[in-house]
Design an enzyme around this catalytic site. Structure first.
Site, PDB file in Angstrom:
ATOM      1  N   GLY A 125       0.774  -1.234   0.000  1.00  0.00           N
ATOM      2  CA  GLY A 125       0.000   0.000   0.000  1.00  0.00           C
ATOM      3  C   GLY A 125       0.803   1.281   0.000  1.00  0.00           C
ATOM      4  O   GLY A 125       0.259   2.344   0.300  1.00  0.00           O
ATOM      5  N   HIS A 141       2.172   0.367 -13.857  1.00  0.00           N
ATOM      6  CA  HIS A 141       2.926  -0.865 -14.096  1.00  0.00           C
ATOM      7  C   HIS A 141       4.413  -0.569 -13.920  1.00  0.00           C
ATOM      8  O   HIS A 141       4.897   0.454 -14.416  1.00  0.00           O
ATOM      9  CB  HIS A 141       2.649  -1.390 -15.512  1.00  0.00           C
ATOM     10  CG  HIS A 141       3.264  -2.720 -15.755  1.00  0.00           C
ATOM     11  ND1 HIS A 141       2.728  -3.892 -15.248  1.00  0.00           N
ATOM     12  CD2 HIS A 141       4.376  -3.074 -16.441  1.00  0.00           C
ATOM     13  CE1 HIS A 141       3.503  -4.903 -15.617  1.00  0.00           C
ATOM     14  NE2 HIS A 141       4.508  -4.438 -16.334  1.00  0.00           N
TER      15      HIS A 141
END
EC number: 2.1.2.2
Length: 187
Positions: A12, A102
């Protein structure tokens, strides 16, 4: 003010960075964090920022529960920040503004199974001189949506996937919230 929902599966750090970035913004705010992993550190991080968290089993992503919860929060933008599952087409039909980050320069090192250290290991093994990040829209295929932003970094001095990961993470932390902020006026 635009509402942002974040989907994350792990640590996170990108999600928390986005939450902090938009805490005092007049453009956007994070309204919820969704995770398929109840033990993910992102759950605790979101709660520490008083952000509602929706935890769901993998099987519920393709059922009605996640869509029902999205309707509850009505996000203008969905951000995948380390979310490891394929995002369902039926949710994309109702919420077409979904972006992903990504950890490579797509189209290289994308697709199913290409995430985190798998990407960095492949980059290292192929003796790439640079890698980077790609922020893109999500469509029905892994890592094939329209590119929004790419940033490269030289990795010729890196000797391990972890060293590459560190350089990529620095790019993620710097650019992901900024690019989200630039997108907001157009959603």
């Amino acid at each position: 003010m635009k509402k942002i929902a974040i989907f994350a599966s792990g640590n996170g750090s990108n999600a928390e960075n986005i939450i902090q970035y938009f805490k005092n913004s007049n453009q956007g705010t994070v309204v919820a964090v969704f995770s398929n992993n109840s033990n993910a550190k992102v759950v605790e991080k979101a709660k520490n920022h008083q952000i509602p968290v929706v935890v769901f089993p993998k099987s519920e992503l393709n059922a009605g529960f996640v869509l029902h919860e999205l309707h509850r929060f009505q996000p203008d933008l969905i951000v995948l920040a380390g979310f490891l599952l394929k995002f369902p087409e039926f949710i994309l039909k109702e919420y077409p503004k979904v972006i992903n980050i990504h950890p490579a320069l797509l189209p290289k090192y994308g697709g199913k199974g290409m995430y985190g250290n798998h990407v960095h290991q492949a980059v290292l093994e192929n003796k790439e001189k640079e890698t980077g990040i790609t922020i893109h829209y999500v469509n029905e295929h892994y890592d094939e949506g329209e590119f929004i932003f790419q940033k490269a970094v030289n990795i010729e001095d890196c000797k391990s996937p972890e060293e590459i990961a560190q350089k990529v993470h620095e790019l993620e932390q710097r650019y992901f919230p900024e690019i989200i902020e630039k997108l907001i006026p157009n959603i």
